[in-house]
Design an enzyme around this catalytic site. Structure first.
Site, PDB file in Angstrom:
ATOM      1  CG  HIS A  54     -53.531  -8.141  18.718  1.00 50.12           C
ATOM      2  ND1 HIS A  54     -54.000  -8.259  19.879  1.00 50.12           N
ATOM      3  CD2 HIS A  54     -54.852  -7.637  17.699  1.00 50.12           C
ATOM      4  CE1 HIS A  54     -55.844  -8.922  19.337  1.00 50.12           C
ATOM      5  NE2 HIS A  54     -55.651  -8.424  17.925  1.00 50.12           N
ATOM      6  NE  ARG A  79     -55.213  -3.253  15.086  1.00 53.47           N
ATOM      7  CZ  ARG A  79     -55.910  -4.302  14.838  1.00 53.47           C
ATOM      8  NH1 ARG A  79     -57.106  -5.067  14.525  1.00 53.47           N
ATOM      9  NH2 ARG A  79     -54.739  -5.512  14.606  1.00 53.47           N
ATOM     10  CG  ASP A  93     -53.759  16.061  21.840  1.00 52.23           C
ATOM     11  OD1 ASP A  93     -54.485  16.287  21.011  1.00 52.23           O
ATOM     12  OD2 ASP A  93     -53.541  15.918  23.128  1.00 52.23           O
ATOM     13  CD  GLU A 158     -61.470  -5.989  14.386  1.00 58.58           C
ATOM     14  OE1 GLU A 158     -60.702  -6.974  14.616  1.00 58.58           O
ATOM     15  OE2 GLU A 158     -61.504  -5.412  15.240  1.00 58.58           O
ATOM     16  CG  ASP A 184     -60.773 -10.653  15.888  1.00 50.73           C
ATOM     17  OD1 ASP A 184     -60.580 -11.610  17.096  1.00 50.73           O
ATOM     18  OD2 ASP A 184     -59.751 -10.023  15.651  1.00 50.73           O
TER      19      ASP A 184
END
Length: 276
Positions: A54, A79, A93, A158, A184
């Site tokens: 977000h 995240r 990576d 969530e 959520d």
């Protein structure tokens, strides 16, 4: 000089939770700014969550924030916007060690998240460590054989479907912890914007109890201090208690409220040309 493998968030949870430890407190880093990330890294908190679900974060800004945070005594979770094998490969990576995978609703989705972090034959991660910051460009000895030691996987609960499947999700090998997102979760329960609703709290507490029974850590997002204390008392091992953008927004509003009268704001609005 060969480099050592750094400890993961999994190691921090193992070392600082339980009867002799304490829960770990962290905050969101959503601005996309390496400077803000570094400011937060020096705060004394245990962990930071750099968010790309977000927030305006791409590969380059995540890399810059990892570099800014590195060297401070804080653990960093990142995240991604989605539980995606290609994105996870790229994040790893870059040198991301601790992943928070959003919207994991089943054991199968949890298994896919773990597989994305493992080289074959245990998983499906693409091999590019010689070109990657993850292995410090082959300066970490035996990185391919020891890569799993460098990575922790936390999956996010969530939705009401995830709550119903939480025991199966916790049983997935390679899931190191779960993190409950009440916002959520409330929405999925038909209670949009009602994170404090008793049914939402009960669902969060069910997840915390399930994690305790499974012997795995569980965290939760709780900006309200009373709610945070409640979940900590009910077994949360780690918690997010604020966000960089929220702190800046509320702090700047407080300055405006202290020094600018509402009548001054109204006068400024009246003076603004209608064509603006």
């Amino acid at each position: 000089m060969p480099l050592r493998i750094e400890k993961t968030f999994r190691d921090a949870l193992a070392g600082q939770t339980g009867k002799t430890g304490r829960p770990l407190a962290g905050m969101w880093v959503c601005s996309g700014s390496p400077l803000v990330a570094e400011l937060c890294a020096g705060s004394g908190l245990d962990w930071l969550l750099v968010d790309a679900e977000h927030s305006p974060n791409g590969l380059e800004s995540i890399l810059a924030q990892l570099q800014a945070i590195h060297g401070y005594p804080v653990h960093t979770l990142v995240r991604p916007p989605v539980n995606d094998t290609v994105l996870v490969k790229q994040y790893l990576d870059l040198g991301v060690q601790n992943l928070l995978i959003p919207m994991v609703n089943s054991a199968a989705e949890a298994e896919a998240a773990v597989a994305a972090t493992r080289y074959p034959p245990q998983g499906v991660r693409g091999v590019g460590s010689a070109l990657a910051r993850a292995a410090r460009w082959n300066r970490v000895p035996d990185y391919l054989a020891r890569a799993n030691e460098t990575i922790s996987v936390t999956v996010q609960i969530e939705s009401d479907a995830a709550v119903a499947a939480v025991e199966n999700i916790l049983a997935v090998d390679g899931v190191d912890a779960i993190f409950v997102g009440p916002s959520d979760l409330a929405a999925s329960m038909g209670l949009l914007g009602q994170q404090e609703h008793p049914e939402v709290r009960a669902a969060v507490e069910h997840c915390l109890s399930a994690a305790q029974a499974a012997g795995k850590p569980a965290g939760v997002n709780a900006f309200n201090p009373d709610t945070a204390r409640h979940y900590l008392a009910n077994g949360a091992n780690f918690i997010l208690v604020g966000a960089d953008v929220a702190l800046l927004a509320r702090g700047s509003e407080a300055l405006a409220a202290q020094y600018i009268k509402p009548s001054d704001v109204q006068k400024a609005d009246d003076d603004t040309p209608s064509s603006y």
